[in-house]
Structure formats: structure tokens, C-alpha cells
Design a protein around this motif. Structure first.
Motif, PDB file in Angstrom:
ATOM      1  N   SER A 157       0.135   3.650   9.139  1.00 42.07           N
ATOM      2  CA  SER A 157      -0.156   2.496   9.212  1.00 42.07           C
ATOM      3  C   SER A 157      -0.966   2.115   7.933  1.00 42.07           C
ATOM      4  O   SER A 157      -1.475   3.167   7.424  1.00 42.07           O
ATOM      5  CB  SER A 157      -1.172   2.470  10.217  1.00 42.07           C
ATOM      6  N   PRO A 158      -0.811   0.951   7.500  1.00 35.66           N
ATOM      7  CA  PRO A 158      -1.863   0.520   6.084  1.00 35.66           C
ATOM      8  C   PRO A 158      -3.166   0.116   6.337  1.00 35.66           C
ATOM      9  O   PRO A 158      -3.883  -0.008   5.512  1.00 35.66           O
ATOM     10  CB  PRO A 158      -0.788  -0.687   5.873  1.00 35.66           C
ATOM     11  N   GLN A 159      -3.435   0.512   7.567  1.00 30.54           N
ATOM     12  CA  GLN A 159      -4.837  -0.078   8.124  1.00 30.54           C
ATOM     13  C   GLN A 159      -6.043   0.379   7.233  1.00 30.54           C
ATOM     14  O   GLN A 159      -6.645  -0.503   6.776  1.00 30.54           O
ATOM     15  CB  GLN A 159      -5.098   1.028   9.524  1.00 30.54           C
ATOM     16  N   PHE A 160      -6.103   1.757   6.703  1.00 25.22           N
ATOM     17  CA  PHE A 160      -7.314   1.992   5.791  1.00 25.22           C
ATOM     18  C   PHE A 160      -7.184   1.362   4.562  1.00 25.22           C
ATOM     19  O   PHE A 160      -8.199   0.711   4.083  1.00 25.22           O
ATOM     20  CB  PHE A 160      -7.118   3.496   5.526  1.00 25.22           C
ATOM     21  N   SER A 201      -2.619  12.173   1.090  1.00 25.32           N
ATOM     22  CA  SER A 201      -2.973  13.363   0.980  1.00 25.32           C
ATOM     23  C   SER A 201      -3.363  13.989   2.147  1.00 25.32           C
ATOM     24  O   SER A 201      -3.492  15.159   2.591  1.00 25.32           O
ATOM     25  CB  SER A 201      -3.865  13.596  -0.263  1.00 25.32           C
ATOM     26  N   THR A 202      -3.994  13.025   3.089  1.00 20.45           N
ATOM     27  CA  THR A 202      -4.225  13.331   4.469  1.00 20.45           C
ATOM     28  C   THR A 202      -3.602  12.773   5.728  1.00 20.45           C
ATOM     29  O   THR A 202      -3.362  11.917   5.408  1.00 20.45           O
ATOM     30  CB  THR A 202      -6.050  13.216   4.700  1.00 20.45           C
ATOM     31  N   ALA A 203      -3.289  13.277   6.713  1.00 21.71           N
ATOM     32  CA  ALA A 203      -2.885  12.633   7.881  1.00 21.71           C
ATOM     33  C   ALA A 203      -3.867  11.714   8.419  1.00 21.71           C
ATOM     34  O   ALA A 203      -5.123  11.894   8.457  1.00 21.71           O
ATOM     35  CB  ALA A 203      -2.633  13.781   8.920  1.00 21.71           C
ATOM     36  N   SER A 204      -3.271  10.449   8.116  1.00 20.97           N
ATOM     37  CA  SER A 204      -4.367   9.156   8.451  1.00 20.97           C
ATOM     38  C   SER A 204      -4.817   9.398   9.978  1.00 20.97           C
ATOM     39  O   SER A 204      -3.893  10.041  10.986  1.00 20.97           O
ATOM     40  CB  SER A 204      -3.379   7.942   8.475  1.00 20.97           C
ATOM     41  N   THR A 229       0.794  -1.265   0.065  1.00 17.28           N
ATOM     42  CA  THR A 229       0.086   0.082   0.083  1.00 17.28           C
ATOM     43  C   THR A 229       0.691   1.346  -0.107  1.00 17.28           C
ATOM     44  O   THR A 229       2.034   1.353   0.299  1.00 17.28           O
ATOM     45  CB  THR A 229      -0.916   0.017   1.403  1.00 17.28           C
ATOM     46  N   PRO A 230       0.283   2.540  -0.418  1.00 18.29           N
ATOM     47  CA  PRO A 230       1.262   3.570  -0.686  1.00 18.29           C
ATOM     48  C   PRO A 230       1.418   4.061   0.904  1.00 18.29           C
ATOM     49  O   PRO A 230       0.582   3.932   1.758  1.00 18.29           O
ATOM     50  CB  PRO A 230       0.213   4.612  -1.135  1.00 18.29           C
TER      51      PRO A 230
END
Ligand code: ATP
Length: 436
Positions: A194-197, A170-173, A165-166
């Protein structure tokens, strides 16, 4: 280069051979220089007689840690004291030497010296390539290689997809705190915490089971022995779960597969493959157990490092286990996307996994019902517009799912009894360290 490793040469026995490696040690006597040559497989004594004029001149003034290729005749050496009957040792009677690279005289850290100076970790990390020439430090990477082999075998046997995953976002997770901002052309981007989303997106894509191993960034000003600003995360996410229990079951099986792979390798390391199932206690049960032992709690909704150490010690004593799942954390201690218990909405279907006194994993069943997710996000004061891409994952059908984020360096640190997570990382990054 027609080179044999030191161990392969010794296995082959008497005869002509070419070996290559570092000058581990050197002793100059009258008429002969002895060199201990070191490669990945071990040490071999080279005997360079003055009568081999060119070879002798090449090694006589050579500094430790230079790199050599040596050819000659391997011959049996008198057996070492305490050797098994029939055990043979060999040395190389050198005919030809090629100096492949000569080392400067003053080494910034010693490779020969066995014992580490604990206070010297910073200097060791400054000269990590020399530090890793020591076998006992390279063991870290053998351990990680074998553990990961076992994890991957488990994932493969269970038909997981591997995804990448990237890390540029663009937004702070999630919360927006502890995020590194980077310049991205004319805009601002953020490094992923985190690659969570994205793992959840894979669930919305119908991929059912995914895992990934990749970099995770935390802009935390932590100066502990278990935090770095960039680490390798091991994550998985699975669909059609009944609760977080299914996630814990997957994680413990995966960990056991890793420990089994490690055990098969016979590395110089003492550990036991953990037994299944791992102990499980709710956070409330942990708090009660600690209170009964007179251990004070700072907060009702989480465990501090001292509590983590204490509960692990208790579980070790009572259940002889190095792992413990602590489950059912209150809503206040967990992010908005953790699913809540139907019969007690103050508690989440979440867990941490502790190993030998520290947290190595956070996991949970995620909330997949978009209207509930939105309500929980608003309750935590989050901006739904900023979460728009994430929330979209759940608008067009998404199976119930859950997963974990694991910090493998913490596992290795504990498994090897290292004092600091930085020792378990090839080249760590911390608040102060961006070099080498
Ligand atoms: P902690 O409470 O120890 O700071 P965390 O709750 O922030 O950890 P998570 O965000 O849940 O950790 O991350 C999942 C896992 O990643 C952790 O259990 C841990 O193993 C690892 N991890 C988290 N932060 C770090 C860090 N700064 N350095 C190394 N590993 C980390």
C-alpha cells in the motif's frame, strides 16, 4: 498507411478507400470470397472477385485473424433487414490486398464466437491478447479509461497533487504479513502492500491533497473471485479534516465524477450515476440490521463476504443505492494508525465502502499525534524501531489528515457484472499465475 477506420470509411461513403484490420470471418463461394474485416471501429464486408487475381489468391487460403490491408471501391449494399429508413450499409469491392500478417490455422481460443465459456477463464487469460480482440472484453478498458478520466478531473478541479511512491521497501510495511520479499543486491527488500505511509509523508510535507494510481502487491494465498496478488490501487490523502466524514465526502464526490464521465461516453453498458450522499451506517448498525434479518455474524468487529452481500442487498432494497459506507470499526479490526473516537476509544474513525456486495475501499482519519501513534503501535505489538522512518513523519508538525485505498478493478468487475476480478484486469497475477 493511408488508412481509414471502418467507421470513418462508411461515414465517407461511396468511393476509393483503404482499410486495414483482422479477418473476422471469411466465406468462399464460387468466383468470390467475402471477408468480414474487423478493426476497432467495426466490421466491413470485403468482396474479393476471382477476376482480381492477385487479391483473390491472397485471401482465398487465408486463416481467420490474419491482418490485412485492403484497397478498393466502397459501394452501397442492399439495406439489412430491420434497417432504419435511409440507413445505408457499405461493402468494399476490393482491388488490392496486402497481407500484413498471416495467422496460424488453429486458434487457441475463438474470437468469432460471441459467448464466453465461464469455465474457460484460465485459457482465456493464457491467450489474453486473443481474448481482448472481442469488443465486449475491451469494454473493460473503455470503462476504466472513462472512470479514471472523471476521477482525475475531480482531483484536478480540487487542486490535488499527483504523486508516485516507491514500491520497493526496506521493511515489510505495516504488519509484515502477506508481503513479497525480493532480492535487492546484497539485501532483502519487500514489495509495497500500500502507498499509505508515503501518502501520509506527503501530508507531513504540507502537500495537503494528493492522489496516486499505482501497483499494490499482496502475498495472500487467496483463491476468491475478488483477490489478486498485484493490483492497481487508487489512493488519495487529504489534510485539515475534521474527521473521517470529510474523507467519505471526498470519495463519494470523486466516484460520482467518475460515473458521470462514464455516462457521457455512451458505452454499451447499463448503469446509473449514484446519487449523493451515499448511505452511511456504523458497523454496529449494520450488525443489528443483519441480525434482524436472521443473518449470522462470525465476528463482531468485521463483516464477512456473506454479510457484505446481505447488507448491500438490504440497502439496495431500502434506499435504492449500490454503495454503502460502513463506519466506526472497532480497534481490534483496524491498523494502529487509524484514529480513535475521543468519546469511545474502542472505535476507530474508519470506514469501508461497499459496492454491489463487496468492499472496494478502506479509509480512515489517521492518527497524526506521534505520542498517541507510538502508544497505539505498542498496544498492537509493533516494533517502534522498524517504524522509525514512518514515525519521524509526525515529529516535526503534521496536519490532521485521512485518506483511502480503493481497488478499481473491483468496481469494474461489479459495474460490468463480471464473475471474477481477473476479467477486469489486463493481465492478472494470482497465486498460480505469473504468465504471460
Ligand atoms: P479484503 O478484506 O477484501 O481482502 P483488504 O481489507 O485487505 O481487502 P485494503 O488493504 O483495505 O483491503 O485495500 C484497499 C482496497 O484495495 C480494498 O478495499 C480492495 O478494493 C482492494 N484490494 C485489497 N486487496 C486486494 C486484492 N488482493 N486484490 C484486488 N483488490 C484488492
Amino acid at each position: 498507411m493511408n488508412r481509414l477506420s471502418v467507421s470513418a470509411a462508411k461515414k465517407q461513403g461511396q468511393g476509393s478507400v483503404t482499410v486495414a484490420g483482422f479477418v473476422h470471418n471469411k466465406r468462399v463461394h464460387k468466383g468470390v470470397v467475402f471477408v468480414d474485416l474487423r478493426d476497432l471501429s467495426g466490421l466491413l464486408q470485403l468482396v474479393v472477385l476471382e477476376s482480381e487475381v492477385t487479391a483473390y489468391q491472397a485471401v482465398e487460403g487465408l486463416n481467420l485473424e490474419s491482418v490485412l490491408e485492403a484497397s478498393g471501391i466502397l459501394q452501397e449494399k442492399p439495406a439489412k433487414k430491420g434497417a432504419e429508413p435511409g440507413e445505408k450499409d457499405f461493402e468494399l469491392l476490393v482491388k488490392e490486398i496486402k497481407v500484413l500478417s498471416s495467422a496460424a490455422e488453429q486458434l487457441p481460443i475463438q474470437v468469432l464466437q460471441k459467448i464466453d465459456n465461464e469455465a474457460d477463464l484460465d485459457n482465456r487469460l493464457n491467450w489474453r491478447f486473443l481474448d481482448l480482440r472481442k469488443e465486449e472484453h475491451r469494454l473493460i478498458f473503455s470503462v476504466w479509461t472513462e472512470l479514471e478520466k472523471g476521477f482525475r478531473k475531480y482531483f484536478s478541479d480540487q487542486n490535488f497533487f499527483q504523486i508516485y511512491t516507491p514500491t520497493l521497501m526496506s521493511t515489510a510495511s505495516e504488519t509484515g504479513a502477506d508481503v513479497f520479499a525480493v532480492k535487492y543486491f546484497e539485501r532483502q527488500a519487500y514489495l509495497s502492500q500500500s502507498p499509505q505511509f508515503y501518502k501520509q509523508m506527503a501530508m507531513a510535507a504540507g502537500m495537503e491533497k494528493v492522489f496516486m494510481v499505482g501497483p499494490v502487491y499482496r502475498a495472500e494465498k487467496s483463491f476468491t473471485n475478488r483477490h489478486v496478488t498485484e493490483f492497481t490501487g487508487l489512493d488519495f490523502e487529504i489534510s485539515y479534516i475534521a474527521s473521517h466524514e470529510d474523507v467519505m465526502k471526498t470519495e463519494e464526490e470523486m466516484l460520482v465524477a467518475g460515473f458521470q464521465a462514464l455516462a457521457e461516453k455512451n458505452l454499451p453498458l447499463e448503469f446509473a450515476v449514484p446519487t449523493l450522499p451515499f448511505p452511511r451506517l456504523t458497523l454496529a448498525e449494520v450488525k443489528a440490521k443483519l441480525a434482524a434479518k436472521g443473518i449470522k455474524s462470525e465476528a463482531d468487529d468485521d463483516l464477512n463476504p456473506e454479510e457484505e452481500r446481505a447488507i448491500c442487498a438490504l440497502v439496495k432494497e431500502e434506499m435504492n443505492h449500490d454503495f454503502i459506507f460502513v463506519t466506526d470499526y472497532p480497534v481490534s479490526a483496524r491498523p494502529f494508525y487509524h484514529m480513535r473516537h475521543e468519546d469511545n476509544p474502542q472505535l476507530t474513525k474508519s470506514f469501508d465502502l461497499l459496492y454491489q456486495g463487496i468492499e472496494i475501499t478502506t479509509g480512515a482519519q489517521r492518527e497524526h499525534r506521534v505520542e498517541v501513534l507510538e502508544a497505539q503501535a505498542l498496544e498492537k505489538g509493533m516494533n517502534l524501531e522498524e517504524l522509525a522512518d514512518y514515525l519521524n513523519f509526525f515529529r516535526f508538525g503534521c496536519p490532521p489528515h485521512g485518506g483511502v485505498g480503493i481497488g478499481p478493478a473491483r468496481i469494474i468487475m461489479k459495474l460490468l457484472g463480471l464473475g471474477n476480478i481477473k476479467e477486469a484486469i489486463f493481465l492478472p497475477r494470482d497465486v498460480k499465475r505469473l504468465n504471460p
